[in-house]
Design a protein around this motif. Structure first.
Motif, mmCIF file in Angstrom:
data_model
loop_
_atom_site.group_PDB
_atom_site.id
_atom_site.type_symbol
_atom_site.label_atom_id
_atom_site.label_comp_id
_atom_site.label_asym_id
_atom_site.label_seq_id
_atom_site.Cartn_x
_atom_site.Cartn_y
_atom_site.Cartn_z
ATOM 1 N N LYS D 220 -1.008 -20.191 62.174
ATOM 2 C CA LYS D 220 -2.147 -21.057 61.860
ATOM 3 C C LYS D 220 -3.453 -20.458 62.332
ATOM 4 O O LYS D 220 -4.490 -20.558 61.669
ATOM 5 C CB LYS D 220 -1.972 -22.426 62.539
ATOM 6 C CG LYS D 220 -1.242 -23.440 61.677
ATOM 7 C CD LYS D 220 -1.355 -24.818 62.308
ATOM 8 C CE LYS D 220 -0.409 -25.797 61.616
ATOM 9 N NZ LYS D 220 -0.244 -27.036 62.393
ATOM 10 N N ALA D 221 -3.362 -19.847 63.520
ATOM 11 C CA ALA D 221 -4.572 -19.236 64.089
ATOM 12 C C ALA D 221 -4.897 -17.908 63.407
ATOM 13 O O ALA D 221 -5.840 -17.212 63.801
ATOM 14 C CB ALA D 221 -4.366 -19.031 65.594
ATOM 15 N N GLY D 222 -4.089 -17.520 62.422
ATOM 16 C CA GLY D 222 -4.349 -16.280 61.690
ATOM 17 C C GLY D 222 -4.020 -15.036 62.480
ATOM 18 O O GLY D 222 -4.512 -13.946 62.194
ATOM 19 N N LYS D 223 -3.222 -15.180 63.521
ATOM 20 C CA LYS D 223 -2.972 -14.035 64.396
ATOM 21 C C LYS D 223 -1.567 -13.456 64.264
ATOM 22 O O LYS D 223 -1.202 -12.541 65.009
ATOM 23 C CB LYS D 223 -3.235 -14.451 65.839
ATOM 24 C CG LYS D 223 -4.709 -14.700 66.070
ATOM 25 C CD LYS D 223 -4.987 -15.306 67.412
ATOM 26 C CE LYS D 223 -6.498 -15.480 67.573
ATOM 27 N NZ LYS D 223 -6.828 -16.278 68.750
ATOM 28 N N LEU D 224 -0.785 -14.010 63.367
ATOM 29 C CA LEU D 224 0.562 -13.467 63.177
ATOM 30 C C LEU D 224 0.493 -12.366 62.122
ATOM 31 O O LEU D 224 0.315 -12.632 60.930
ATOM 32 C CB LEU D 224 1.524 -14.577 62.736
ATOM 33 C CG LEU D 224 2.987 -14.135 62.536
ATOM 34 C CD1 LEU D 224 3.613 -13.724 63.847
ATOM 35 C CD2 LEU D 224 3.796 -15.253 61.902
#
Lengths: 469, 469, 469, 469
Positions: D220-224
């Motif tokens: 969700k945080a765009g960090k994966l």
């Protein structure tokens, strides 16, 4: 000269008596591990021990374990409500006032509840162990602390065994008038060594098949001068020992030893008598695919009507995951069968003796035995195939499971009621004979006194009241 | 003078014999509806009929129904493989060659298979009906067409009944040497009217409780000069008639009459004998919540251990959806119970007689009876509450279900084997006595000839072979 | 031009809808036999009939059958307590006051209870039949007598069918504002013939798969101007129609047609979905030995864990006594399988359509067909082998069993609640769309109004209250 | 700054993950007792150990236990045939050649079989423990001896825990390209400490609910920046962990702790989800009388249709012998309930966390706690009443039973296949997202690549092959 044609060895006797908990030492729940840890190597016979009231009228391993034993007895009481109820009901009347009972049974928390019930009903008791391995030392200590004259410990020698029995019988100023026996050794000892005591006994209550067999021999020889009651063969006890107990202990025994998952496993059960019926019902309910082998056509028909495929062992031996014997016969599972089993097949015995699986045939050089856990051996074939043998072919339910207290309480209550009946019966009601509790309702033969049926009713009603309350 | 103390009425006898299909006329699958539709009011005794081979040695309703009856017999043969197998095996040896059998049984497709098997084995047969209502006319016609001397039709008068029996026995130049009876009427008739025939009979095979009772009375009175065999009381037959049959017929009977859904229903079963055990197992398996009432402590204990709550009927009567009696006692369900049932509660009887539900108490002016379907009455209380009474309290399994052919084939095979045994036994093997097939393996009493056990084995092995093949 | 791509025939539609009782005419419990016996050949359309209040606003076979029909309705009410409870609870508020409902469903005792409930809640109803065969004439008469405008009879022609629908919709001074449909024919008719009526409809409740399919097509084409609710696909209904119903109807259907004994029989069930699970659970519980064929690995795994052997059909086809299909696929049982079955093997279908057994392959000259009973054919091979084919391969549960009233009451209650919800919903809560009742708790998708879930809860809670009370 | 909103404690995480065997140390079958007896207090981090090949690329308690650990692994292999089969099949192709896997899971005999399978398929592995208590030291030793770089021992400190993880990741000349995680700690560590490694990872396979939750937060945080696969939520795994496992472990757990007899016991099960269904099925089958409490109407309806009485806890609390919670809610059993239980009532929890029984409320001065066995407390009321509390209200199945190897092998096989899939997938097949294995057949949402379904099929087919062979 010998009255008894076959004097059974300790070992022999044990394998005949289905309800003993001799092997409870192997099981998780047993308190035996506590008593094992004792590093005290002095024989109890050489020790000087007194309980907290100053009495030394006993011989146990270590009187200091009494508190722990008391707790075990209290736990057992939780599930023996029939006996506790009897204790409460009959406490006022003291129906055993004046009774002097010598007993020889397993010394466990459950028999302790029986012994203390007998005392509460007015009896004086002196007790020894009927098995040299099965005594729970801490329970013996608790009994001694409570004032019972108990002579028993785990790991007696044969000499110890008879010495303990003798200490129970042979006491100045005290003469037994009732016998409670399990196996017939006590009865034999009194009969042989103390014939004058034997003649005055008012009744014998015997628990085991072997003991009853010996009583019949005495009776045939015209030498039984005392009425005796066989509490082993009531239909209730038989149902519990076989059908209801094995239904639970097959699961318990397999799980504790192998952690196997039952669902989806293919199992062959050899024999569809009461034991087999119990095993099959439980395994089927938990999702196993169960096959039956059976030679009795009626049992085979029952298996069919219960939804099991009846097969020859050879038909399925290659595909099954578990093999369970409960036929009562010898060499049901042969080396040839074992050779054909698939890798990691589990083999165990729930039947009458340790001869159903031909374990001897596995003691050959090309096979490697590996003890992977207590009661669990891997037998390894040259090609790496392993067969998982449980309890070396001995009874799984005794070796790797426990007998529920509730079941033991059925026997114990029956014994108590039989003692009350014999002790209070008017002169002449019972002849010098062996009485069997009726196997089925309405089967009392004409010569049997009516009260046997009444006993039976009392017992079952008490159970019934507690079960349905 | 009267040899038999109680001469049972037709009705009385029927209610005692569990395996009759007397009521099959009520059931869907019965072919009886065909025979009902006959508008032919002429008595068969007044008709002139011949079969296709020109013989008129029979008396049936309508020989023209033979083809339809043949089809019914063929359908029955499909599920009677034990008997067909016996037919094939013994056909070469003709073990009944020379046997002249008079028979008196229900005349149904299943008994037709038995009769034709006896003929195939070499016997000559003459047959009548043991019940005035139960004859399948088309089957009787098929037997007549095939050459069997059959005297039977549905709806005989009492006079017809005895006339038919007499026609079987009394024939010039032919003398019976074997009797196959169900109820004892034929035996009684031969004994009373044809004592000379009776003396030369080589054996009697009797199916019913009543018939066996009458034989015992003859035997006690020293008047039984013939060996007789009771095929009713084998353990196999008892298990099938009660446990296995009722397990299926309780579902079948309830479904056919009420279309009730079993899942989630609360049911009380009165009595946990073999019949009750069968009913409970089936209902539990289909998702009903089952309560038991039971006064026998052993049965109550079994109910508990099988996972049923044992209650008093009053505790649950207000909440249950179905009440089933199988106690064998009278007035188990009283008017008071019926008053307290909830709206649309179903009440039925699976027990031994039609007295378990006090139906008489419902015949009072304030209650309205409404027949909503065959075998289904709504009894309506003044407040509108309806109780659904099945078969007016008679046996549900006989009135509203059918006995599977497979079960009937067990009795039939036993009868055939008993006839073979008695007919071929060497002189002196059987005394002038009533022999019971052993109830359990190993229960043969000393005076019973060993072959009884062998018969038993043969029978069960045949079943077993067919079940497990 | 055609809005609906596939206009299903009557026949086609029936086979899709699992819960219809179209075939109940074949079954014992149906009242259809009464209506069949009518020798009145005049078309109801040509008759002049009035009910006891003088109204002739209906068209049924014979208004004189009203009393008998009323009794059938009352019997049905006994097992539809959820609906009766709804009737009582909502009777005061009249939540359907002002609703003018046109309905098109099977006309049976159970739907009559629904229709009369809708009336009791304040609605005016006009009703026709969704199937030309399924109407219980006496029930239609009872509805007409009670004042419902019903247009339906057993054995309508296709022209009659549409005429009846039209009479429901087309009435001077009365305009429908709600539709209750089963199959989509009524909806289609209103949409095509009375577009102005269609636009003012406040909601459609649709029962069948086909009807819902047609609504989706309308919706996709942008022509659905009315909110519609699919009451077919709730998890409750699915479980009942499949798992719980088939668990009972497999036994019922087999018993009514063949009287087969289940105990000891070997059965193969093709398919272990919900229907298969129900069949297997019931058969296993009654002592059958059950094998499964399954191609879905998850279902196969479940079968394994439930204790069934998963096999290929070929492995067991020679040994089984019964073959049951419930896969939803075509030609699961082929001619080759049928050739290999043993004598008297029973073959039947519980699956989704009549194509699972390749019945066509049996229509060859060398095989003889013999109709032995209603719904039972013997197919006879040249060597005499018989295969017992049930319902010619159509659905056994619909052809030879009945759907319990209790199950029908679940659908009916859901329909009633859906109508109440749509009729009372504030403007804008429901769009011009097809709403599905949530299949599982918590699965409501974001755009679905919350009340759908509430409906669902209400329904199930009512059932629950009645089940556990 | 913190990416993960909730950093779970060790304890918290454990209670969420149903399939861990963290508590196996309490159980009979665990080998943990061997490792406990070690009196070696030196930290493994301070020891110098080498395996027989001279490597010291590991850190375990005692390398000398390797032989014993090897035997445990071999025993485990017996019941992990799916994994062994995968090992054999894929050994030739080496589908993981070049894979460098860091893993963080429980270190048990079963995971050892997984790790060695990965190595056999070509991977290089470095491994640490996901739980500070659950490591079987002898198994870690066996892995180290076999050349796996394992860093784990029973009783790590929190510092040890992270040190071990770091040793796996941080090695000169070796860079991980795959992660196998259980709980998300390893993933977190790599993400935070070694961002450059993280970016080059080809795939993450995560076992636990918590770990998946954390991955979603990252996503969700765009960090994966890595595709991840959740192997926890497949329908197969869910069924096994809940329904099939609990069906067996409820019996096992109760038996091992209390030796209670199930037959005739009254039991209330709180909650009829998958866990409850499993418990109830097993207890019912063994003769217990089972009541259900349930607030979800659908589950309640299922309970009804399965033949259980649905009650409020208060209705039955005074009469039951055993209380089992499996609701997932808090304080289902309150102090008030506990006050009303009868003497010797057993209370235990099979549900989702340790909060279902309000154990805290029992920590009051008037109640005495007595530890009678491992995992068994008697809580004693002032009047002497005892309640038997198991595992202090923690999960019975984890505390007092074992998870069958077969079940663990399902997870392990899934993990292996997921690693193979991610490692071999062509560029672009998987996005930087969390993939869930489909919960049901046919439920794959459109954006999921088709191969997920294929993986699923492969897994289940392998199981199926082995189950039905």
């Amino acid at each position: 000269m010998q009255e008894f044609t076959k004097f059974p060895t300790k070992t022999g006797r044990r394998s005949l008596s289905r309800s003993i908990s001799q092997s409870s030492t192997d099981s998780y729940s047993s308190a035996a591990s506590y008593t094992d840890s004792s590093d005290d190597e002095v024989s109890p016979r050489e020790k000087q021990q007194t309980n907290s009231k100053g009495s030394s009228n006993f011989c146990v391993k270590n009187i200091k374990q009494a508190e722990f034993g008391r707790r075990e007895i209290e736990i057992a009481e939780q599930d023996m409500s029939a006996l506790i109820s009897l204790r409460k009901r009959a406490q006022g009347e003291k129906p055993l006032a004046g009774a002097k009972i010598v007993g020889c049974t397993h010394i466990t928390a459950q028999t302790a509840v029986l012994i203390e019930t007998l005392c509460a009903l007015g009896a004086q008791c002196r007790w020894s162990a009927c098995n040299i391995y099965s005594t729970q030392n801490e329970v013996a200590a608790a009994l001694a602390e409570a004032g019972v004259a108990v002579f028993a410990w785990k790991g007696e020698s044969e000499d110890d065994f008879w010495w303990c029995i003798d200490r129970c019988v042979n006491m100045d100023g005290w003469q037994a008038n009732m016998i409670l026996d399990d196996g017939g050794d006590l009865t034999h000892w009194v009969y042989k060594k103390y014939p004058n005591v034997f003649k005055k006994i008012r009744g014998i209550v015997e628990e085991s098949v072997t003991g009853v067999h010996r009583l019949y021999q005495l009776s045939k020889a015209g030498k039984l001068c005392v009425p005796a009651m066989n509490v082993n063969d009531s239909v209730t006890k038989q149902k519990f020992d076989n059908l209801y107990c094995c239904r639970e202990s097959i699961l318990d025994g397999l799980k504790r030893t192998t952690d196997v998952m039952f669902g989806g496993k293919q199992v062959v059960v050899c024999g569809y008598g009461e034991v087999g019926k119990g095993c099959c019902a439980a395994l089927k309910a938990l999702g196993a695919i169960v096959y039956i082998t059976e030679i009795d056509p009626i049992c085979a028909l029952q298996a069919c009507m219960d939804g099991f495929r009846v097969v020859k062992l050879n038909e399925v031996i290659r595909q099954v995951d578990v093999v369970i014997t409960c036929t009562g016969n010898k060499n049901v599972v042969t080396r040839e069968h074992l050779d054909r089993m698939k890798n990691s097949c589990i083999v165990c015995n729930m039947g009458h003796s340790n001869t159903e699986i031909d374990v001897t045939s596995l003691r050959t050089p090309e096979l490697t035995w590996e003890r992977v856990r207590s009661q669990v051996d891997h037998v390894i074939w040259p090609d790496g195939k392993r067969v998982v043998l449980l309890a070396e072919g001995r009874l799984l339910n005794l070796s790797c499971s426990t007998v529920p207290t509730f079941v033991l309480s059925i026997t114990a209550t029956t014994q108590a009621l039989a003692l009350i009946e014999l002790y209070n019966a008017p002169e002449g009601r019972y002849k010098q004979d062996v009485y069997l509790l009726p196997k089925k309702m309405g089967e009392t033969s004409p010569h049997e006194p009516h009260t046997l049926k009444e006993i039976f009713f009392k017992i079952t009603f008490i159970f019934f009241l507690f079960l349905s309350s």
